[in-house]
Design a protein around this motif. Structure first.
Motif, short mmCIF file in Angstrom:
data_model
loop_
_atom_site.label_atom_id
_atom_site.label_comp_id
_atom_site.label_asym_id
_atom_site.label_seq_id
_atom_site.Cartn_x
_atom_site.Cartn_y
_atom_site.Cartn_z
N GLU A 1 42.70 18.43 21.62
CA GLU A 1 41.46 18.32 20.85
C GLU A 1 41.35 19.47 19.88
OE1 GLU A 1 37.78 17.49 22.93
OE2 GLU A 1 38.90 16.69 24.64
N PHE A 2 40.79 19.17 18.70
CA PHE A 2 40.53 20.20 17.70
C PHE A 2 39.60 19.62 16.64
CE2 PHE A 2 44.52 18.08 16.83
CZ PHE A 2 44.36 17.64 15.52
N SER A 3 39.10 20.47 15.76
CA SER A 3 38.20 20.04 14.68
C SER A 3 38.90 20.16 13.33
CB SER A 3 36.94 20.90 14.65
OG SER A 3 36.18 20.68 15.81
N VAL A 4 38.63 19.18 12.46
CA VAL A 4 39.17 19.18 11.11
C VAL A 4 38.05 18.76 10.17
CG1 VAL A 4 40.83 18.12 9.54
CG2 VAL A 4 41.49 18.57 11.89
N SER A 5 37.73 19.60 9.22
CA SER A 5 36.71 19.29 8.20
C SER A 5 35.42 18.75 8.81
CB SER A 5 37.26 18.30 7.17
OG SER A 5 38.37 18.84 6.53
N GLY A 6 34.98 19.33 9.91
CA GLY A 6 33.74 18.92 10.55
C GLY A 6 33.87 17.75 11.50
N TYR A 7 35.06 17.21 11.67
CA TYR A 7 35.28 16.10 12.60
C TYR A 7 36.04 16.60 13.83
CZ TYR A 7 34.17 12.87 8.79
OH TYR A 7 33.53 12.18 7.78
#
Length: 154
Positions: free
Chosen positions: A70-76
């Motif tokens: 799991e991780f975040s990209v551009s607020g997602y």
């Protein structure tokens, strides 16, 4: 005891077998190189892929990670299961399974990714989100995504 003349054909056969096996292994692209062969950036997959299979005739693939990621990209918020599968063709990933995005409070499966020139469109069915392909030049890391340096220095 065997004579040197009778051992020589065995040694040559063994050497040829070893060489052809080594060449076959050396010619197998990494999963990240395989993505690029279909015009996708390596950053569609996180680092740490343990193995993958790809049927070049049908485009069916399966990618294995050591664990969920799991991780975040551009607020997602994105989640990759330990097994990801689908069908790949030039500029298109379809029948995608194992990748989801958090929308407000629920996780929704990403079912398709398409590339149109310098844009990547991620579809969850009737909704999609577009991103510049340059955002995926590097593979994200589980836990911190593309912004791991700021977490390490902070």
């Amino acid at each position: 005891m065997s004579s040197p003349a009778s051992i020589l054909p065995f040694l040559l056969h063994s050497l040829l077998l070893f060489t052809s096996t080594a060449l076959a292994v050396a010619e197998t692209p990494t999963v990240y190189e395989a993505l690029q062969d279909y015009d996708f950036p390596v950053g569609l997959l996180p680092t740490g892929v343990t193995s993958y299979t790809l049927n070049k005739d049908t485009g069916e693939f399966e990618v294995k990670l050591s664990d969920t990621c799991e991780f975040s990209v551009s607020g997602y918020d994105l989640k990759y299961k330990s097994t990801i599968s689908g069908v790949i063709s030039k500029d298109k990933l379809t029948k995608l399974k194992g990748v989801s995005v958090k929308v407000i409070i629920i996780w929704v499966d990403i079912v398709e990714v398409t590339r149109d020139s310098e844009d990547l469109d991620f579809s969850v069915g009737i909704l999609s989100a577009g991103f510049d392909v340059d955002q995926f030049e590097e593979s994200p890391e589980c836990g911190c995504g593309f912004d791991c340096d700021s977490l390490e220095s902070g």
